[in-house]
Design a protein around this motif. Structure first.
Motif, mmCIF file in Angstrom:
data_model
loop_
_atom_site.group_PDB
_atom_site.id
_atom_site.type_symbol
_atom_site.label_atom_id
_atom_site.label_comp_id
_atom_site.label_asym_id
_atom_site.label_seq_id
_atom_site.Cartn_x
_atom_site.Cartn_y
_atom_site.Cartn_z
ATOM 1 N N TYR A 78 -1.152 2.248 -1.842
ATOM 2 C CA TYR A 78 0.112 1.653 -1.870
ATOM 3 C C TYR A 78 0.970 2.827 -1.489
ATOM 4 C CZ TYR A 78 -2.245 -2.757 -3.554
ATOM 5 O OH TYR A 78 -3.383 -3.630 -3.221
ATOM 6 N N HIS A 82 9.060 0.621 3.373
ATOM 7 C CA HIS A 82 8.962 -0.687 3.824
ATOM 8 C C HIS A 82 9.913 -0.728 4.350
ATOM 9 C CE1 HIS A 82 12.308 -1.985 1.038
ATOM 10 N NE2 HIS A 82 12.425 -2.700 1.505
ATOM 11 N N TRP A 103 -3.251 -12.332 6.764
ATOM 12 C CA TRP A 103 -2.699 -11.598 5.471
ATOM 13 C C TRP A 103 -1.565 -12.571 4.883
ATOM 14 C CZ3 TRP A 103 -0.227 -7.859 10.156
ATOM 15 C CH2 TRP A 103 -0.674 -7.314 10.648
ATOM 16 N N ARG A 104 -0.983 -11.959 3.490
ATOM 17 C CA ARG A 104 -0.197 -12.859 2.486
ATOM 18 C C ARG A 104 1.409 -13.031 3.688
ATOM 19 N NH1 ARG A 104 2.985 -11.996 -1.976
ATOM 20 N NH2 ARG A 104 3.060 -13.264 -3.501
ATOM 21 N N GLU A 118 8.539 -11.681 3.435
ATOM 22 C CA GLU A 118 7.849 -10.372 2.839
ATOM 23 C C GLU A 118 6.675 -10.799 3.814
ATOM 24 O OE1 GLU A 118 7.077 -9.769 -1.331
ATOM 25 O OE2 GLU A 118 8.524 -9.675 -2.062
ATOM 26 N N TRP A 120 2.561 -9.378 4.050
ATOM 27 C CA TRP A 120 1.774 -8.341 3.648
ATOM 28 C C TRP A 120 0.864 -7.851 4.837
ATOM 29 C CZ3 TRP A 120 2.634 -5.628 -0.332
ATOM 30 C CH2 TRP A 120 4.099 -5.702 -1.737
ATOM 31 N N ASN A 123 -2.767 -7.469 3.357
ATOM 32 C CA ASN A 123 -2.001 -7.518 2.302
ATOM 33 C C ASN A 123 -2.282 -6.314 1.671
ATOM 34 O OD1 ASN A 123 -2.675 -10.548 2.727
ATOM 35 N ND2 ASN A 123 -4.817 -10.115 2.677
ATOM 36 N N TRP A 124 -1.595 -4.731 2.142
ATOM 37 C CA TRP A 124 -0.803 -3.719 0.639
ATOM 38 C C TRP A 124 0.661 -3.226 1.416
ATOM 39 C CZ3 TRP A 124 -0.120 0.960 2.954
ATOM 40 C CH2 TRP A 124 -1.110 2.059 4.157
ATOM 41 N N LEU A 125 0.540 -3.333 2.836
ATOM 42 C CA LEU A 125 1.559 -2.753 2.966
ATOM 43 C C LEU A 125 3.078 -4.000 3.413
ATOM 44 C CD1 LEU A 125 3.633 -0.511 4.263
ATOM 45 C CD2 LEU A 125 2.220 -0.867 6.810
ATOM 46 N N MET A 126 4.035 -3.764 2.781
ATOM 47 C CA MET A 126 5.096 -4.508 3.008
ATOM 48 C C MET A 126 5.914 -4.666 4.683
ATOM 49 S SD MET A 126 8.368 -6.394 0.277
ATOM 50 C CE MET A 126 8.737 -4.514 0.704
ATOM 51 N N GLU A 128 9.277 -6.449 5.530
ATOM 52 C CA GLU A 128 10.507 -7.346 5.424
ATOM 53 C C GLU A 128 11.159 -8.301 7.012
ATOM 54 O OE1 GLU A 128 12.702 -6.726 1.142
ATOM 55 O OE2 GLU A 128 13.410 -5.323 2.867
#
Length: 161
Positions: A78, A82, A103-104, A118, A120, A123-126, A128
């Motif tokens: 993490y 961003h 991905w989220r 957002e 992700w 699923n770990w790097l945001m 926007e």
């Protein structure tokens, strides 16, 4: 004016391919750091995101006084990095692409000041994203005419925390 950013990820080719699709642009290798790829928007601003292998670090004076790269064996996962990026597609299109990548995606409001989506990455790097529907509110919030009010609103949000 931000023209390009770089960030390290687990699978640079895949991430660059997905982001190029979201930006409606192109993907290409980035040969200056082996295993890296770039997503290029192909817009008039030269918008580009460089994706390096996880563990890549930029270091000074590596080659004739210029920056270079090295790979650390045990990178953290993490990061505080961003970016907010305007994209030419809708929330629904982003959700479809992100779902295919696994991905989220989370549409949200930043305390009513502006809205973002957002994404992700892995699923770990945001990152926007601002669609054409929500970018005007963000741009208005950060406009020269509204910057003093934004500072005031941010101070009020900070006081509540």
């Amino acid at each position: 004016m931000l023209h390009h950013i770089s960030v390290a990820v687990n699978n640079p080719r895949h991430v660059a391919t997905v982001m190029a699709e979201i930006m409606q642009g192109q993907v290409a290798p980035f040969p200056f750091n082996p295993g890296s790829f770039v997503a290029m928007a192909g817009d008039e601003l030269g918008t580009m995101i460089e994706f390096y292998p996880l563990g890549s670090e930029l270091i000074p004076d590596a080659h004739e006084g210029q920056a270079g790269f090295r790979l650390v064996p045990q990178p953290t996962r993490y990061v505080s990095f961003h970016a907010a990026i305007s994209v030419p597609i809708s929330l629904e299109e982003i959700e479809r692409i992100a779902d295919r990548a696994g991905w989220r995606v989370f549409p949200c409001s930043r305390d009513g000041l502006f809205d973002v989506i957002e994404l992700w990455v892995e699923n770990w790097l945001m990152i926007e994203l601002l669609t054409p529907a929500i970018a005007p509110k963000y741009l208005a919030a950060f406009s020269p005419a509204n910057i003093a009010e934004l500072v005031n609103q941010l101070s009020l949000v900070d006081a509540r925390r």
